[in-house]
Design an enzyme around this catalytic site. Structure first.
Site, PDB file in Angstrom:
ATOM      1  N   GLY A   1      69.934  33.314 -42.047  1.00 12.11           N
ATOM      2  CA  GLY A   1      69.860  33.495 -43.456  1.00 12.11           C
ATOM      3  C   GLY A   1      70.521  32.598 -44.379  1.00 12.11           C
TER       4      GLY A   1
ATOM      5  N   VAL B   1      74.180  26.974 -37.464  1.00 13.76           N
ATOM      6  CA  VAL B   1      75.457  27.325 -36.465  1.00 13.76           C
ATOM      7  C   VAL B   1      75.036  25.815 -35.523  1.00 13.76           C
ATOM      8  CG1 VAL B   1      76.335  28.246 -34.550  1.00 13.76           C
ATOM      9  CG2 VAL B   1      75.408  29.494 -36.605  1.00 13.76           C
TER      10      VAL B   1
ATOM     11  N   ASP C   1      74.571  44.718 -38.702  1.00 15.05           N
ATOM     12  CA  ASP C   1      73.288  44.356 -38.241  1.00 15.05           C
ATOM     13  C   ASP C   1      73.669  43.917 -36.674  1.00 15.05           C
ATOM     14  OD1 ASP C   1      71.112  42.740 -38.404  1.00 15.05           O
ATOM     15  OD2 ASP C   1      71.978  40.806 -38.947  1.00 15.05           O
TER      16      ASP C   1
END
Length: 533
Positions: free
Chosen positions: A24, A28, A141
């Site tokens: 979001g 990476v 999350d």
């Protein structure tokens, strides 16, 4: 700035090699630490949110939340920095896949994960969450995409980007992934509690055991509302093969009120494990007093609680080590059992327990992990991480037989790993006192692991001044008395190992061990280049 403009660039010590994925608010990459010569994952804040202070705070908070933690099942943060005004941090690289991909493969094949795999994943995530909660952090999350499974089977919880530090509170935003979000968190993140994470874990377990999530809809809002208002479908309606007790556990885990759920991950997994076993035949291979008398020298084939001893690997000063299997989690383990001649010896029992106490304090990638310490019919044992490979002594002897030195890269790698392990142990107040090649395991993945803390000194407990250790690797101060031992005593022992690795010989050799000790105390070692020009 283009999203892939970082590939090929070097940020501090880290070369960016390839894209792993985008989230979001960050990207990476896989990278390489050029100084430590190890793979890393580099997470870089998205330039689109450069001016969004709230997103920047969340990104930085992720690194801060876990930077000081050391847990087998939580991603490790190595470094944080900034490039062109964009914060980034560097993590350990997990070679494997995320649980979401694993579950998608099962779905495509119309199969379910084996119960042993479900328990292993569940216990690992539960342990990670309990650890985070004890440190006042709520993940917020927990979902399959944030659970990584390495090629070696290690389960790692990652992505603390939405984590709430409970001492700081929340602004009340709604965060999380709808299919796995707890009812109270769906209303407001300010209401998130540790049991909100455990609800999410409950949804994952439900999904693993039935092949479906409890609530599904094309609209994320509808899914969130169903978590708030609707009871989950009974799992046995989806998978009739589940034992009734498993359905009871899953429905409790998905209770609407946090107080009605399991309060810790450990409690949830203990209940699930017992429920799954309720539908399985009982295990009857257990140790009896008669077994002890009949099999003093080799306990292969015997079961100590959940651990089945398969093969005797070797014996040391006071214990035997077996390759075994954890029958509950279906994973390889090394089982260290106090040897028959010492089972009634108070001093050896004390040392065995002290070893367990020492390892229990240490959570480090290059120290063999302790899973459990137990006692069955007066037999003390430790269940530890199993390293598939060989010890350093075996490798040294193989090269010495061929009159070859170890490759420099191999020496540097194991030295770096063992130095990291020793520095970590010393910071935790533990001095090993028996660093030698046979106590260094070399895995097939190239990693080195420090093991056998049977002589370890807990500095807060002190010592009675006995002389302990292996003569050829003993530091001068330890040769005189263990009361004089210091962290540098371990480093002296590692220095002897390096001397042997580079020259093929020990600095001091004699047939009489006491003569070797005296040489360590009184003499200077021959210069290594005289031995190996």
């Amino acid at each position: 700035m283009l999203d892939d403009s970082f590939i090929g660039r070097q940020l501090d010590n880290f070369v960016i090699e390839a894209l792993i994925g985008r989230g979001g608010m960050a990207t990476v990459y896989r990278g390489q630490d050029v100084k430590l010569n190890r793979p890393v994952a580099v997470k870089i804040f998205d330039a689109r949110f450069r001016d969004n202070a709230a997103y920047a705070r969340r990104f930085i908070r992720e690194a801060q939340a876990v930077s000081g933690w050391r847990h087998e099942n939580i991603i490790q943060i190595y470094y944080a920095g900034e490039e062109e005004g964009l914060p980034y941090f560097v993590m350990e690289y997990i070679d494997g896949e995320d649980l979401g991909k694993r579950m998608a493969q099962h779905s495509q094949a119309k199969t379910l994960a084996p119960h042993s795999e479900v328990l292993k994943i569940g216990r690992s995530v539960a342990d990670a969450l309990d650890y985070a909660h004890r440190h006042n952090v709520i993940h917020r999350d927990v979902k399959p995409a944030n659970i990584l499974i390495s090629t070696e089977g290690r389960v790692v919880l990652t992505d603390f980007g939405l984590a709430l530090v409970t001492t700081e509170g929340s602004l009340g935003e709604v965060f999380g992934t709808p299919h796995y979000i707890a009812p109270e968190q769906a209303r407001s993140s300010a209401d998130a509690v540790p049991q909100s994470d455990l609800y999410s874990l409950g949804v994952i377990l439900y999904h693993l055991l039935t092949g479906a999530v409890p609530f599904d809809d094309p609209s994320p809002t509808a899914v969130a509302l169903q978590h708030i208002t609707q009871p989950p479908p009974p799992p046995r309606e989806i998978n009739p093969d589940l034992p009734p007790a498993v359905e009871t556990v899953l429905l409790k885990a998905l209770s609407k009120a946090p107080a009605d759920r399991y309060q810790t991950g450990a409690a949830l997994m203990e209940a699930l494990e017992a429920a799954l076993q309720s539908g399985a035949p009982p295990q009857t291979t257990t140790l009896t007093a008669a077994d002890i008398a009949a099999r003093r020298d080799d306990l292969s084939g015997i079961q100590l609680e959940e651990y089945l001893l398969e093969e005797l690997l070797g014996k040391g000063g006071m214990a035997a080590v077996y390759r075994g299997v954890d029958t509950r989690l279906n994973r390889r383990v090394a089982i260290k059992v106090i040897d028959a001649p010492y089972r009634a010896d108070t001093e050896h029992i004390r040392r065995f327990r002290q070893e367990a106490q020492a390892i229990a304090q240490l959570e480090h990638p290059h120290i063999v992990r302790l899973y459990r310490y137990g006692e069955v019919h007066s037999i003390l044992y430790m269940a530890m991480q199993y390293i598939d490979g060989e010890n350093l002594l075996q490798r040294l002897e193989r090269h010495e037989a061929r009159r070859e030195s170890l490759p420099f890269d191999d020496i540097l790698r194991f030295t770096r790993h063992i130095c990291q392990a020793l520095d970590y142990a010393h910071r935790r107040g533990v001095i090993h006192r028996d660093v030698k090649p046979s106590n260094i395991m070399l895995g097939q993945n190239g990693e080195a692991y420090l093991t056998d803390f049977g002589l370890a000194l807990l500095t807060n407990l002190g010592t009675r001044g006995e002389i302990l250790g292996s003569p050829h690797y003993l530091s001068p101060e330890q040769a005189i008395s263990s009361a004089g031992v210091t962290p540098q005593s371990d480093l002296y022992s590692l220095g002897v190992i390096l001397y042997r690795a580079f020259t093929g010989r020990l600095p001091f050799e004699a047939e009489d061990p006491m003569e070797v000790v005296l040489l360590q105390v009184d003499q200077s070692p021959p210069p290594p280049r005289q031995v190996n020009p």
